[in-house]
Design a protein around this motif. Structure first.
Motif, short mmCIF file in Angstrom:
data_model
loop_
_atom_site.label_atom_id
_atom_site.label_comp_id
_atom_site.label_asym_id
_atom_site.label_seq_id
_atom_site.Cartn_x
_atom_site.Cartn_y
_atom_site.Cartn_z
N ASN A 110 0.83 -1.23 0.00
CA ASN A 110 0.00 0.00 0.00
C ASN A 110 0.85 1.26 0.00
O ASN A 110 0.35 2.36 0.19
CB ASN A 110 -0.92 0.01 1.24
N ASP A 111 2.17 1.07 -0.19
CA ASP A 111 3.07 2.25 -0.23
C ASP A 111 2.89 3.14 0.99
O ASP A 111 2.74 4.36 0.86
CB ASP A 111 2.81 3.08 -1.51
N ASN A 112 2.88 2.53 2.17
CA ASN A 112 2.65 3.31 3.39
C ASN A 112 3.92 3.47 4.22
O ASN A 112 3.90 3.41 5.44
CB ASN A 112 1.56 2.67 4.25
N VAL A 113 5.05 3.64 3.49
CA VAL A 113 6.33 3.85 4.16
C VAL A 113 6.84 5.25 3.80
O VAL A 113 6.90 5.61 2.62
CB VAL A 113 7.38 2.80 3.76
N MET A 114 7.18 6.02 4.84
CA MET A 114 7.61 7.42 4.64
C MET A 114 9.03 7.60 5.19
O MET A 114 9.36 7.02 6.23
CB MET A 114 6.65 8.35 5.41
N ASN A 115 9.83 8.39 4.51
CA ASN A 115 11.20 8.68 4.96
C ASN A 115 11.39 10.18 5.11
O ASN A 115 10.87 10.97 4.32
CB ASN A 115 12.21 8.14 3.96
N LEU A 116 12.15 10.54 6.13
CA LEU A 116 12.57 11.93 6.33
C LEU A 116 13.98 12.08 5.79
O LEU A 116 14.86 11.28 6.15
CB LEU A 116 12.56 12.27 7.82
N ILE A 147 14.70 20.23 3.32
CA ILE A 147 14.34 18.92 3.88
C ILE A 147 13.05 18.43 3.21
O ILE A 147 12.31 19.23 2.62
CB ILE A 147 14.13 18.98 5.41
N MET A 148 12.83 17.13 3.32
CA MET A 148 11.59 16.59 2.74
C MET A 148 11.20 15.31 3.44
O MET A 148 12.02 14.65 4.08
CB MET A 148 11.78 16.31 1.24
N VAL A 149 9.93 15.00 3.34
CA VAL A 149 9.44 13.66 3.67
C VAL A 149 8.83 13.12 2.38
O VAL A 149 8.15 13.86 1.65
CB VAL A 149 8.41 13.66 4.83
N HIS A 150 9.14 11.85 2.12
CA HIS A 150 8.73 11.27 0.85
C HIS A 150 8.36 9.81 1.03
O HIS A 150 8.76 9.16 2.02
CB HIS A 150 9.86 11.40 -0.18
N LYS A 151 7.61 9.27 0.08
CA LYS A 151 7.30 7.86 0.10
C LYS A 151 8.58 7.09 -0.20
O LYS A 151 9.44 7.56 -0.94
CB LYS A 151 6.22 7.54 -0.95
N VAL A 152 8.68 5.90 0.37
CA VAL A 152 9.89 5.09 0.18
C VAL A 152 9.68 4.09 -0.95
O VAL A 152 8.72 3.30 -0.92
CB VAL A 152 10.26 4.35 1.48
N ILE A 153 10.56 4.18 -1.96
CA ILE A 153 10.57 3.21 -3.06
C ILE A 153 11.97 2.62 -3.13
O ILE A 153 12.87 3.06 -2.40
CB ILE A 153 10.17 3.88 -4.40
N ALA A 154 12.18 1.70 -4.03
CA ALA A 154 13.50 1.06 -4.11
C ALA A 154 14.59 2.07 -4.44
O ALA A 154 15.69 2.03 -3.89
CB ALA A 154 13.47 -0.05 -5.16
#
Ligand SMILES: Nc1nc2c(c(=O)[nH]1)N[C@@H](CN(C=O)c1ccc(C(=O)N[C@@H](CCC(=O)O)C(=O)O)cc1)CN2
Ligand code: GAR
Length: 204
Positions: A110-116, A147-154
């Protein structure tokens, strides 16, 4: 009463961003419950922050897996399974200093991983971003960072941006000055970003 969305936070270090999330959930600014903190470093002070807040902690070690002849993907699968137990609404990487393989991401369709990340999109992907931005500023290549927060992909630090914020660099700045300014901004952005992402996930 409606149940709160849940968050699992992954850390590797001091956990000041974890502390910002903890404080925000306790003060009602972030409408969620942190149900677990996972660290890949046993001595990460963020683990103590979690314990003081009464949040369950887990520690994982890539070195132990490698010592047992297991692969990085085996480790990532183990971490993914560990998080699966908590069935979180959202997974937040808050200073998690380990590149996650597709094996880990396969646990989160569900692409529910976020990174700072302490840089702007596409500027200084990967580790040591603040130092690299400071060096680029000194070389006249950039006038500010961010700075950013973004969804985590490979693809590391290339996931869809959830929120971003510029951070000024002053001519009088030392690296420590810039780090302090960035960390202060991060503590606000990670809370705002988590709430925005949770709202987006809830609307799906
Ligand atoms: N698949 C993804 N994994 C990770 C992402 C991502 O976007 N996609 N974000 C990173 C966080 N991060 C920057 O924001 C980052 C952290 C660490 C590294 C890195 O080079 N790590 C080295 C080990 C460094 C160390 O142990 O000190 C490594 O994994 O070999 C790059 C980017 C989290 N993971
Ligand atoms: N590439 C990922 C990365 O550099 N993450 C950075 O690690 C620090 C964690 O601090 P904390 O442990 O005090 O929250 C933060 O500055 C975060 O942006």
């Amino acid at each position: 009463m409606a149940t709160l969305p849940t968050i699992v936070v992954l850390i590797s270090g001091s956990g000041t961003n974890l502390q910002a999330l903890i404080d925000a959930t306790q003060q009602g600014q972030l409408k969620a419950k942190i149900v677990a903190v996972v660290s890949n470093r046993q001595k990460a002070y963020g683990l103590e922050r979690a314990r003081l807040a009464g949040i369950p902690t887990e520690t994982v070690s890539l070195k132990k897996f490698k010592d047992q002849g297991k692969s990085r993907e085996d480790f990532d699968n183990f971490v993914g399974q560990l998080i699966d137990q908590y069935k979180p609404t959202l997974v937040v990487l808050a200073g998690w200093m380990h590149i996650l393989s597709p094996r880990f991401l396969s646990h989160f369709p569900n692409d529910n991983v976020m990174n700072l990340h302490p840089a702007l999109p596409g500027q200084f992907d990967g580790a040591h971003a603040i130092e690299r931005a400071f060096e680029a500023f000194q070389q006249g290549k950039i006038t500010h960072t961010g700075i950013m927060v973004h969804k985590v992909i490979a693809d590391v630090d290339r996931g869809q941006v959830i929120l971003q914020q510029p951070v000024p660099i002053l001519d009088t700045d030392t690296l420590e000055d810039l780090e302090d300014r960035i960390h202060k901004a991060e503590h606000e952005l990670i809370v705002k970003g988590a709430q925005v992402f949770l709202d987006q996930l809830a609307s799906l």
